[in-house]
Design a protein around this motif. Structure first.
Motif, PDB file in Angstrom:
ATOM      1  N   ARG A  46       0.840  -1.188   0.000  1.00  0.00           N
ATOM      2  CA  ARG A  46       0.000   0.000   0.000  1.00  0.00           C
ATOM      3  C   ARG A  46       0.882   1.248   0.000  1.00  0.00           C
ATOM      4  O   ARG A  46       1.924   1.285   0.654  1.00  0.00           O
ATOM      5  N   THR A 126      -8.281  -4.526 -10.510  1.00  0.00           N
ATOM      6  CA  THR A 126      -7.416  -4.159  -9.392  1.00  0.00           C
ATOM      7  C   THR A 126      -7.232  -5.322  -8.433  1.00  0.00           C
ATOM      8  O   THR A 126      -6.107  -5.627  -7.996  1.00  0.00           O
ATOM      9  N   VAL A 127      -8.322  -6.019  -8.101  1.00  0.00           N
ATOM     10  CA  VAL A 127      -8.209  -7.163  -7.198  1.00  0.00           C
ATOM     11  C   VAL A 127      -7.391  -8.275  -7.848  1.00  0.00           C
ATOM     12  O   VAL A 127      -6.541  -8.901  -7.189  1.00  0.00           O
ATOM     13  N   GLN A 130      -3.836  -7.355  -7.589  1.00  0.00           N
ATOM     14  CA  GLN A 130      -3.373  -7.531  -6.217  1.00  0.00           C
ATOM     15  C   GLN A 130      -3.007  -8.995  -5.967  1.00  0.00           C
ATOM     16  O   GLN A 130      -1.990  -9.292  -5.325  1.00  0.00           O
ATOM     17  N   GLU A 134       0.572 -10.653  -4.958  1.00  0.00           N
ATOM     18  CA  GLU A 134       0.709 -11.566  -3.819  1.00  0.00           C
ATOM     19  C   GLU A 134       1.211 -12.944  -4.230  1.00  0.00           C
ATOM     20  O   GLU A 134       1.304 -13.835  -3.397  1.00  0.00           O
ATOM     21  N   THR A 234      -9.796 -16.551  -3.536  1.00  0.00           N
ATOM     22  CA  THR A 234      -9.991 -15.939  -2.220  1.00  0.00           C
ATOM     23  C   THR A 234     -10.941 -16.722  -1.327  1.00  0.00           C
ATOM     24  O   THR A 234     -10.954 -16.519  -0.109  1.00  0.00           O
ATOM     25  N   ALA A 241     -14.620  -9.553  -1.827  1.00  0.00           N
ATOM     26  CA  ALA A 241     -13.186  -9.300  -2.032  1.00  0.00           C
ATOM     27  C   ALA A 241     -12.951  -7.839  -2.394  1.00  0.00           C
ATOM     28  O   ALA A 241     -11.994  -7.207  -1.898  1.00  0.00           O
ATOM     29  N   HIS A 244     -13.485  -5.794   0.830  1.00  0.00           N
ATOM     30  CA  HIS A 244     -12.402  -5.978   1.793  1.00  0.00           C
ATOM     31  C   HIS A 244     -11.118  -5.298   1.357  1.00  0.00           C
ATOM     32  O   HIS A 244     -10.399  -4.714   2.172  1.00  0.00           O
ATOM     33  N   ARG A 245     -10.813  -5.346   0.061  1.00  0.00           N
ATOM     34  CA  ARG A 245      -9.526  -4.874  -0.441  1.00  0.00           C
ATOM     35  C   ARG A 245      -9.549  -3.418  -0.916  1.00  0.00           C
ATOM     36  O   ARG A 245      -8.493  -2.780  -0.989  1.00  0.00           O
ATOM     37  N   ILE A 246     -10.734  -2.906  -1.268  1.00  0.00           N
ATOM     38  CA  ILE A 246     -10.797  -1.563  -1.855  1.00  0.00           C
ATOM     39  C   ILE A 246     -11.792  -0.660  -1.130  1.00  0.00           C
ATOM     40  O   ILE A 246     -11.439   0.425  -0.662  1.00  0.00           O
ATOM     41  N   LEU A 316      -3.103   1.184  -4.140  1.00  0.00           N
ATOM     42  CA  LEU A 316      -3.758  -0.115  -4.245  1.00  0.00           C
ATOM     43  C   LEU A 316      -2.884  -1.186  -4.882  1.00  0.00           C
ATOM     44  O   LEU A 316      -3.140  -2.382  -4.677  1.00  0.00           O
TER      45      LEU A 316
END
Length: 408
Positions: A46, A126-127, A130, A134, A234, A241, A244-246, A316
């Motif tokens: 981040r 974006t997710v 991410q 990861e 996930t 998701a 939670h992430r955005i 992000l």
């Protein structure tokens, strides 16, 4: 030939961006350079430094009279409302026109929510990126390996990267059980419930359009598959998701993935559809499951501006993954109509009056919207308008606003 819920959106979505692209001299050449290698980090850092950006091109000062005029035209095409938020280091302005609710006559407010259509794809992308950061997947992995049995075994391998930038080559969808050219038929089927597996099954018959990676064609089904991939990796719904992430980290309190709920619960702009007899039908309540994973979200201009700011600023995604969102396919990969490719991973690009913008358009029945910014965020714009017909004429509004925002 009638079009399915997915393929019709592809046609209109292409028209929304394509007509604006017709005004351009093409995206900046630096945009087509190959994507960098994956980060060696263990996850999306981040507030990491954003990827290097091209030297900034100064944007012109805000021309507020031109913006007001562009927004005030509710006749070409027919609109019931419009709203625009301009921000960035080169100036800020907000404006609204029209009514949020024809039944009460309530005027549109800048905090009103609306359906954002395919802007949903930017959240999904974006997710996915991410998860790439990861090390939970690679962009070069075939989706068939990650989602076994979903696509026919005879299809060639289609990578995650090819879904992200619309170079998958998947077949056309089958026709739906109604006539999407008839407003009455659309209204009768507005509460139909679709599963993502049913949407994928629509493209499971017929030959590939082209060899994956060789051409570009904007297709919603690519992002249905990506949302399914998010759920597979996930273990939760893709909407959760995203939240939670955005949504929760950025405090986007008026942005949501509605799922099977056809309503908009916050103060909102109503969408209307012109019927064959000339009347206007309130089409706001509409099951969005046919847009699952690629066009079902709800938001407002302030939330989308915050999201765009965080995304472009590197809040992000780490730099390598963020750069993928600004990296077009190689020059030899063209749109199926022969024009230059204009879609990266989640974002699309166009250049107007010498200013290159990155972002996304979106549309649903009764709603059209867009969010775009210069890479250096001198200028960001989020706008929403409410056309009474869903066709290529909607692009006129995008043209007017983009022109007013970039003309000296």
């Amino acid at each position: 030939m009638s079009l399915s819920p997915l393929s019709r959106r592809a046609v209109v979505g292409a028209a929304l961006s394509g007509a604006v692209v017709a005004m351009t001299a093409g995206p900046a050449g630096a945009a087509s350079r190959p994507a960098p290698a994956l980060s060696s980090g263990g996850g999306p850092a981040r507030r990491s430094p954003s990827a290097p950006v091209p030297a900034p091109v100064p944007v012109p000062p805000l021309n507020v009279p031109a913006l007001r005029a562009a927004l005030a035209d509710l006749e070409h095409p027919e609109l019931t409302a419009a709203q625009l938020r301009v921000s960035g280091s080169a100036g800020r302005w907000c404006g609204t026109e029209g009514v949020a609710d024809r039944a009460t006559g309530r005027a549109v407010h800048e905090r009103d929510t609306f359906r954002i259509g395919s802007i949903t794809k930017v959240f999904v992308a974006t997710v996915v990126l991410q998860l790439v950061a990861e090390r939970r997947l690679s962009p070069e992995q075939p989706v068939q390996r990650l989602l076994p049995g979903l696509l026919p075994s005879g299809f060639p391998p289609i990578t995650v990267a090819q879904l992200l930038n619309h170079t998958s080559g998947l077949p056309d969808e089958q026709d739906p059980p109604y006539d999407p050219s008839s407003p009455e038929d659309i209204a009768r089927h507005r509460y139909d419930r679709w599963t993502p597996e049913q949407l994928v099954a629509q493209v499971s018959h017929g030959p590939m359009k082209f060899t994956p990676g060789t051409k570009q064609e904007y297709r919603g089904i690519n992002y249905v598959l990506l949302a399914l991939l998010i759920e597979q990796l996930t273990g939760c719904r893709y909407g959760e998701a995203i939240a939670h992430r955005i949504l929760r980290p950025l405090d986007l309190r008026h942005t949501a993935v509605p799922g099977n709920d056809p309503r908009i619960h916050w103060p909102h702009v109503h969408g209307y559809m012109r019927m064959t007899d000339g009347s206007l039908l309130d089409i706001t309540k509409f099951d969005q499951s046919a847009a699952w994973g690629e066009g079902e979200m709800i938001s407002r201009t302030g939330d989308l501006d915050r999201f765009l700011t965080a995304l472009f600023s590197g809040e992000l995604l780490p730099s390598p993954e963020l750069e993928r969102m600004f990296t077009l396919p190689p020059d030899e990969v063209r749109m199926v109509d022969g024009t230059p490719a204009r879609y990266a991973a989640g974002l699309q690009t166009f250049t107007v009056n010498g200013i290159t913008l990155w972002g996304k358009t979106g549309e649903r029945y009764g709603y059209s919207s867009a969010m775009f910014a210069t890479r250096d965020q001198q200028r960001r714009m989020v706008f929403s308008f409410n056309p009474t017909r869903r066709d290529a004429t909607q692009a006129q509004v995008s043209q007017r606003i983009a022109g007013a925002l970039t003309k000296a």
